[in-house]
Design an enzyme around this catalytic site. Structure first.
Site, PDB file in Angstrom:
ATOM      1  N   CYS A 189     -21.366  38.390 -10.829  1.00 49.23           N
ATOM      2  CA  CYS A 189     -21.487  37.022 -11.374  1.00 49.23           C
ATOM      3  C   CYS A 189     -22.277  37.155 -12.664  1.00 49.23           C
ATOM      4  CB  CYS A 189     -22.180  36.092 -10.385  1.00 49.23           C
ATOM      5  SG  CYS A 189     -21.263  35.812  -8.859  1.00 49.23           S
ATOM      6  N   ALA A 190     -21.633  37.644 -13.707  1.00 50.42           N
ATOM      7  CA  ALA A 190     -22.337  38.208 -14.854  1.00 50.42           C
ATOM      8  C   ALA A 190     -22.837  37.198 -15.879  1.00 50.42           C
ATOM      9  CB  ALA A 190     -21.436  39.221 -15.559  1.00 50.42           C
ATOM     10  N   ALA A 191     -22.095  36.121 -16.099  1.00 47.39           N
ATOM     11  CA  ALA A 191     -22.456  35.209 -17.191  1.00 47.39           C
ATOM     12  C   ALA A 191     -23.839  34.604 -16.975  1.00 47.39           C
ATOM     13  CB  ALA A 191     -21.403  34.110 -17.301  1.00 47.39           C
ATOM     14  N   PRO A 192     -24.604  34.416 -18.041  1.00 47.52           N
ATOM     15  CA  PRO A 192     -24.263  34.614 -19.448  1.00 47.52           C
ATOM     16  C   PRO A 192     -24.425  36.042 -19.957  1.00 47.52           C
ATOM     17  CG  PRO A 192     -26.424  33.638 -19.298  1.00 47.52           C
ATOM     18  CD  PRO A 192     -25.910  33.724 -17.884  1.00 47.52           C
ATOM     19  N   GLY A 219     -27.185  38.511 -19.363  1.00 44.64           N
ATOM     20  CA  GLY A 219     -28.458  39.195 -19.507  1.00 44.64           C
ATOM     21  C   GLY A 219     -28.604  40.396 -18.595  1.00 44.64           C
ATOM     22  N   ASP A 243     -16.946  37.461 -14.324  1.00 41.91           N
ATOM     23  CA  ASP A 243     -17.340  36.072 -14.120  1.00 41.91           C
ATOM     24  C   ASP A 243     -16.099  35.191 -14.213  1.00 41.91           C
ATOM     25  OD1 ASP A 243     -20.228  34.613 -14.094  1.00 41.91           O
ATOM     26  OD2 ASP A 243     -18.700  33.288 -14.948  1.00 41.91           O
ATOM     27  N   ASP A 302     -11.685  35.126  -5.058  1.00 43.07           N
ATOM     28  CA  ASP A 302     -10.244  35.318  -4.888  1.00 43.07           C
ATOM     29  C   ASP A 302      -9.992  36.805  -4.641  1.00 43.07           C
ATOM     30  OD1 ASP A 302      -7.498  35.575  -5.077  1.00 43.07           O
ATOM     31  OD2 ASP A 302      -7.305  34.173  -6.742  1.00 43.07           O
ATOM     32  N   ASP A 329     -25.564  38.656  -8.198  1.00 40.99           N
ATOM     33  CA  ASP A 329     -26.537  37.591  -8.479  1.00 40.99           C
ATOM     34  C   ASP A 329     -25.814  36.298  -8.141  1.00 40.99           C
ATOM     35  OD1 ASP A 329     -28.560  36.003  -9.351  1.00 40.99           O
ATOM     36  OD2 ASP A 329     -28.402  36.530 -11.454  1.00 40.99           O
ATOM     37  N   CYS A 343     -31.932  33.262  -7.073  1.00 42.66           N
ATOM     38  CA  CYS A 343     -33.160  32.688  -7.656  1.00 42.66           C
ATOM     39  C   CYS A 343     -33.557  31.490  -6.806  1.00 42.66           C
ATOM     40  CB  CYS A 343     -32.955  32.303  -9.124  1.00 42.66           C
ATOM     41  SG  CYS A 343     -31.647  31.109  -9.421  1.00 42.66           S
TER      42      CYS A 343
END
Length: 462
Positions: free
Chosen positions: A253-256, A258, A275, A308, A327, A380
């Site tokens: 879940c890479a975006a944005p 960092g 993402d 998916d 994440d 988080c």
């Protein structure tokens, strides 16, 4: 139109009230949508007003026979925050707030605003007692507060007190060109900033400044990232990998972006930044241009919905990864220092939904991990069901999964002068047995591919 310096306070208050009301609206289609350019002054009013939203609910119950419309409630929240912190002389705050109310509605409503603000000033003892209500003190609904109390008992009030303090600016020193912590603190001092080490690569800067004023940001070896979030960038153990092995790392879940950048600055190989949002991944492309010379690994953005399983199987990515970082979407209950609106935009049902999404993501990604590889689950959140309970549930249903040492539960802290300042996070690191050969076709039996990720629209990929 007047420039920012000559713009009247009433205009800023009115704009901030509109933004808060739309953001906290029950209509999710308007949440997070800005109604135009936002100046730093308006942004500050939005933060302060949202931070006082709980106080506003308490005070309105005491002073008003019925709740006003959302924009007026937001305006009152801004005004009460401004009066509390003595942002301007009290008579000026009242006059400008009344003028803003006239611009938003009509003279009758402006009179209502005037009356409530003057009642607040005329009875300071009652106004102070409003803060004794837990909803006002901790700026959250009662069910949210009770949830934290159930999880942390004697620690809960300290955690809740920390989560309503404004977060500072933390940077991560990264890449081969970054100086030592000590040298960076001296550089910051020379630039007129105060710096305090928070960890191996984390530094708190005072006062908070724009990125263009952060030493090393333009050069690519300093990035903005919370101290607890930084654990994700060096959490994997690559010591057992053959020297010539090119690591394949999935940031699920890479975006944005960092974390993807942090991983690429620490490990050699390829970081697959996956993402579902192409728009949010666009920021990663922009940041890559700034840090490219600091990277050890190649970063390959991939637009894909991890939920998916069929799309994941068909994607032009490796079938197995050495390391997977998840994440995951979560309540974001650990970052309310930065986003005081979060507690007001969640419901018990939305929390249950996102916990299920986390479970499904873990089950889909586990078969994509090579034998002996490591999967790190991150949220988080300070809620145990998005941390310790999710960890245990995964171990219970996943034969052979081994729990490795990790930062675990990171509680929020707000003492930067003492070297302690971070948001609330949870980390769990799992290792797959070296001899496990779970077929990828089993993904379909682990969980369905229905996408429910839209049910809790929050930012992930810190």
């Amino acid at each position: 139109m007047a420039d920012a310096k000559s713009r009247p306070l009433r205009a800023d208050i009115a704009q901030a009230a509109r933004e808060i009301a739309a953001n906290l609206s029950a209509d999710s289609s308007t949440q997070g949508e800005s109604r135009g350019p936002i100046s730093p002054a308006v942004s500050d009013l939005i933060y302060r007003g949202t931070r006082f939203w709980g106080l506003t609910q308490t005070r309105l119950k005491r002073l008003a026979s019925k709740s006003p419309e959302p924009q007026i409630a937001a305006l009152l929240s801004i005004a009460w925050a401004a009066l509390h912190c003595e942002m301007r002389p009290s008579h000026l705050i009242v006059d400008e707030s009344v003028a803003a109310a006239k611009a938003l509605t009509d003279t009758k409503v402006a009179g209502f605003v005037n009356a409530l603000l003057r009642k607040t000033l005329s009875d300071p003892d009652a106004s102070r007692r409003d803060f004794e209500d837990p909803v006002a003190r901790w700026n959250a609904p009662k069910w949210w507060i009770e949830k934290i109390k159930q999880d942390y008992a004697g620690q809960s009030e300290s955690i809740l007190d920390t989560l309503v303090q404004r977060a500072g600016l933390t940077i991560r020193l990264c890449g081969r060109h970054a100086p030592s912590i000590e040298a960076y603190c001296r550089l910051a001092d020379a630039c007129g900033l105060k710096a305090r080490p928070l960890g191996a690569a984390a530094v708190a800067l005072f006062p908070a400044v724009g990125v263009e004023k952060i030493p090393g940001f333009t050069e690519g070896w300093a990035s903005v990232q919370d101290a607890a979030a930084q654990h994700a960038c060096n959490i994997f153990d690559d010591q057992k990998s053959p020297p010539d092995h090119r690591l394949q790392i999935l940031d699920a879940c890479a975006a944005p972006g960092g974390k993807s950048i942090g991983l690429a600055q620490r490990y050699s190989g390829v970081v697959w930044a996956a993402d579902s949002s192409a728009a949010r991944l666009a920021r990663l492309a922009r940041d890559m241009a700034r840090v490219r010379h600091t990277l050890l690994a190649e970063i390959r953005p991939v637009v894909i919905n991890i939920l998916d399983a069929g799309a994941l199987e068909a994607a032009e990515m490796p079938k197995l990864f050495d390391f997977i970082l998840l994440d995951a979407p979560c309540s974001a209950s650990g970052v309310t220092r930065r986003h005081p609106d979060i507690a007001w935009k969640r419901t018990p049902l939305s929390i249950a939904s996102v916990v299920d999404t986390q479970r499904r993501m873990l089950d889909i990604l586990w078969p994509r991990l090579r034998p002996g590889g490591e999967l790190v689950f991150v949220t988080c959140s300070v809620f145990s069901e998005e941390g310790e309970k999710q960890q245990q549930a995964f171990l219970d249903r996943t034969p052979g999964a081994r729990l490795l040492t990790s930062p675990g539960r990171c509680l929020p802290q707000a003492r930067p002068d003492a070297g302690q300042d971070q948001d609330g996070f949870f980390f769990a690191k799992f290792q797959k047995p070296p001899d496990e050969t779970l077929p990828l076709s089993s993904v379909a039996t682990l969980c369905d591919s229905t996408d429910r990720s839209h049910e809790l629209p929050i930012a992930t990929g810190r």
